[in-house]
Write a protein that holds these residues in place. Structure first.
Motif, short mmCIF file in Angstrom:
data_model
loop_
_atom_site.label_atom_id
_atom_site.label_comp_id
_atom_site.label_asym_id
_atom_site.label_seq_id
_atom_site.Cartn_x
_atom_site.Cartn_y
_atom_site.Cartn_z
N ASN A 95 0.82 -1.21 0.00
CA ASN A 95 0.00 0.00 0.00
C ASN A 95 0.86 1.27 0.00
N ALA A 153 -4.66 3.70 -7.23
CA ALA A 153 -5.86 3.95 -6.41
C ALA A 153 -6.55 5.24 -6.83
N THR A 179 1.12 2.28 -6.07
CA THR A 179 -0.18 1.84 -5.53
C THR A 179 -1.07 3.04 -5.29
#
Length: 95
Positions: free
Chosen positions: A65, A74, A70
């Motif tokens: 994350n 997102a 990432t």
């Protein structure tokens, strides 16, 4: 303990999300902690997708994350999809 994240979303722009995913794969080569991904489309609602992502642990998921790529995927997915939800699950048993 293994960890699974389930992402559910609605989108008419899945091809664009898939392009983001291909870029993420390239950008995270050798860094990501994802063990497997399963991408599913709802037969009763073809604009609804469920993505099941497996990690070795919750800590591994958090490491993944924290990767800049990432965060980028997102943000891109949020712009392309609606009704997005996340479920974070500890795996108790796997037969």
């Amino acid at each position: 303990m293994r960890f699974v994240q389930i992402i559910e979303m609605t989108t008419t722009r899945y091809e664009e999300i898939e392009k983001l995913h291909e870029k993420w794969l390239k950008d995270t080569e050798g860094q990501r902690t994802v063990q497997s991904e399963l991408v599913c489309r709802d037969r009763d609602n073809p604009d609804r997708y469920v993505i099941i992502v497996e990690f070795p642990s919750y800590e591994g998921a958090m490491k993944n994350n924290d990767l800049p790529a990432t965060g980028e995927i997102a943000t891109g997915m949020a712009a392309l999809a609606s009704e997005t939800s996340f479920r974070n699950l500890d795996v108790i048993r796997m037969d």
